[in-house]
Design an enzyme around this catalytic site. Structure first.
Site, short mmCIF file in Angstrom:
data_model
loop_
_atom_site.label_atom_id
_atom_site.label_comp_id
_atom_site.label_asym_id
_atom_site.label_seq_id
_atom_site.Cartn_x
_atom_site.Cartn_y
_atom_site.Cartn_z
N CYS B 134 0.78 -1.35 -0.07
CA CYS B 134 -0.08 -0.07 0.26
C CYS B 134 0.83 1.37 -0.14
O CYS B 134 1.44 1.68 1.14
CB CYS B 134 -0.93 -0.12 1.24
SG CYS B 134 -2.00 1.64 1.52
N CYS B 137 -0.49 4.07 2.10
CA CYS B 137 -0.22 3.80 3.81
C CYS B 137 1.41 4.24 4.09
O CYS B 137 1.53 4.84 5.24
CB CYS B 137 -0.40 2.55 4.21
SG CYS B 137 -1.97 1.86 3.48
N ASP B 138 2.19 3.75 3.22
CA ASP B 138 3.34 3.48 3.67
C ASP B 138 4.45 4.48 2.97
O ASP B 138 5.71 4.67 3.62
CB ASP B 138 3.97 2.00 3.43
CG ASP B 138 3.23 1.15 4.28
OD1 ASP B 138 2.51 1.60 5.32
OD2 ASP B 138 2.91 -0.04 4.00
#
Lengths: 109, 305
Positions: B134, B137-138
């Protein structure tokens, strides 16, 4: 509503997590992360049911980058279970409530 | 009985939410089951810039959330539970979930896909420690670091460009000799100074002590292996359909995607499918929502007949 989930930070980390008398599930999260927002209500629900056995905490990695780095968190949400100041288990990513319950089962007895 | 519905929708991504919205707006009693959180794959997409009506693009999370609100406004009941077994054999469809048993006159399956996991030495240990699925997200964890992006499809190239906001260098590793993406995305990647490519290449090993520090990349034509010093590996090497629970109950193609007729009815009468889980040629939010609407109208006609 945070309810039974404790928002922790670098200032309260020692007292709330490392020195907690109960096992602690820490949710490493950030506002930019979709799955973190998806999973937050699940953690709140678990906290409402199981707060007598475990502490449920969340740490904003954006505001607390040093701690996120110290615990080598490179994906969020990351969940870590602390017992006596040590990480006993860690897992990554959103998942159904039943999977959380099974990951936590050892500490929810 | 409280657990009887006209329509049960399984899966809360854009296709399922739209199917719910349409059936509920037709005054049917609708329950939608979602095992994790609504929005599906779209919810983790940074920006969706080809959904009509949003000339400046819209975040995947925001778009999903808007469709959810719209569905709930028309009366869709969203239940957060996982479907564990189904019985489509009779005219009453039976659905067993982690939250009890339910019955419906028609079922719409919109369970979507999940990313294929990386399966090389080091992958399991270093997931969440530099290996990610992701980018939205990261990405911020990889400021001024070098990352690899695995895959050559739209997701891979789009997320590679997104990651240049943070990373110092983004290398796309793709097993073929050319990308399989929209032209506009290819252009964007090729023009970006931070993006480079390793074609005809696959990842064979990830190494690192606690955190990813290197990757072994093999050229599939020459067999030559090189070790690349990287801190992050983002994996977009394809998807798998979420159809395990329907195996043997409805017709699936050889890859596990659901086969339907033109009205999106599956091989089981009264059971429909829409979105990424169907063996359709295009996996986009706009086609998922379109199929959700068609499956809803087909389900409604089926119930009336």
């Amino acid at each position: 509503m945070a309810g039974n989930v404790v928002e922790v930070s670098e200032n309260t980390w020692n007292a709330e997590v490392l020195k907690s008398d109960r096992p602690v599930l820490v949710d490493f999260w950030a506002a930019w992360c979709g799955p973190c927002r998806i999973v937050a209500p699940v953690i709140e629900e678990l906290a409402n049911i199981h707060s007598n056995k475990m502490k449920f905490a969340k740490l904003n990695v954006d505001d607390n980058q040093r701690l996120a780095g110290q615990y080598q968190v490179m994906s969020i949400p990351t969940f870590a279970i602390f017992v006596g100041g040590e990480v006993k288990k860690r897992f990554v990513g959103a998942m159904p409530k039943e999977r959380f319950v099974s990951e936590l089962s050892e500490w929810l007895k | 009985m409280a657990n009887e519905y006209d329509v049960i929708v399984i899966g809360g991504g854009p296709a399922g939410l739209t199917a719910g919205l349409y059936t509920a707006r037709s005054m049917l009693k609708v329950k939608l089951f979602e095992k994790e959180g609504v929005g599906g794959q779209a919810a983790i997409t940074d920006y969706i810039e080809n959904f009509p009506g949003f000339p400046d693009g819209i975040s995947g999370f925001e778009l999903s959330d808007k469709i959810r609100k719209q569905a709930e406004k028309f009366g869709v009941e969203i239940g957060y539970a996982e479907v564990t077994s189904v019985d489509f054999s009779g005219s009453v469809k039976k659905i067993t979930t982690t939250d009890g048993e339910y019955e419906a006159k028609a079922v719409i399956i919109t369970t979507g896909v999940r990313p294929t996991k990386l399966d090389v030495p080091g992958a399991a240990e270093l997931t969440g420690r530099g290996i990610s699925y992701c980018a939205t997200c990261d990405g911020p964890f990889f400021k001024n670091k070098r990352v690899l992006v695995l895959g050559g499809g739209n997701s891979a190239v789009e997320e590679a460009v997104y990651l240049t906001r943070f990373a110092s260098q983004v290398t796309i590793v793709h097993r073929r000799d050319e990308l399989r993406t929209d032209k506009i995305l290819q252009e964007r990647a090729r023009k970006n100074d931070k993006v480079d490519f390793m074609f005809d290449s696959v990842l064979t090993k990830v190494s690192g002590d606690g955190l990813v520090s290197g990757a072994v990349v093999k050229n599939v034509k020459t067999g030559e292996e090189v070790t690349v010093p990287v801190n992050g590996i983002f994996v977009f090497i394809g998807n798998l359909p979420n159809t395990e629970v329907f195996n043997g109950k409805i017709e699936l193609d050889e890859k596990g995607y659901i086969v339907t007729n033109n009205n999106l009815m599956t091989s089981a009468s009264g059971v429909f499918a829409a979105g990424d889980v169907r063996n359709n040629p295009l996996k986009q939010v706009v086609t998922a929502t379109g199929e959700g609407a068609l499956a809803a109208v087909s389900a409604e006609k089926y119930i009336e007949s």
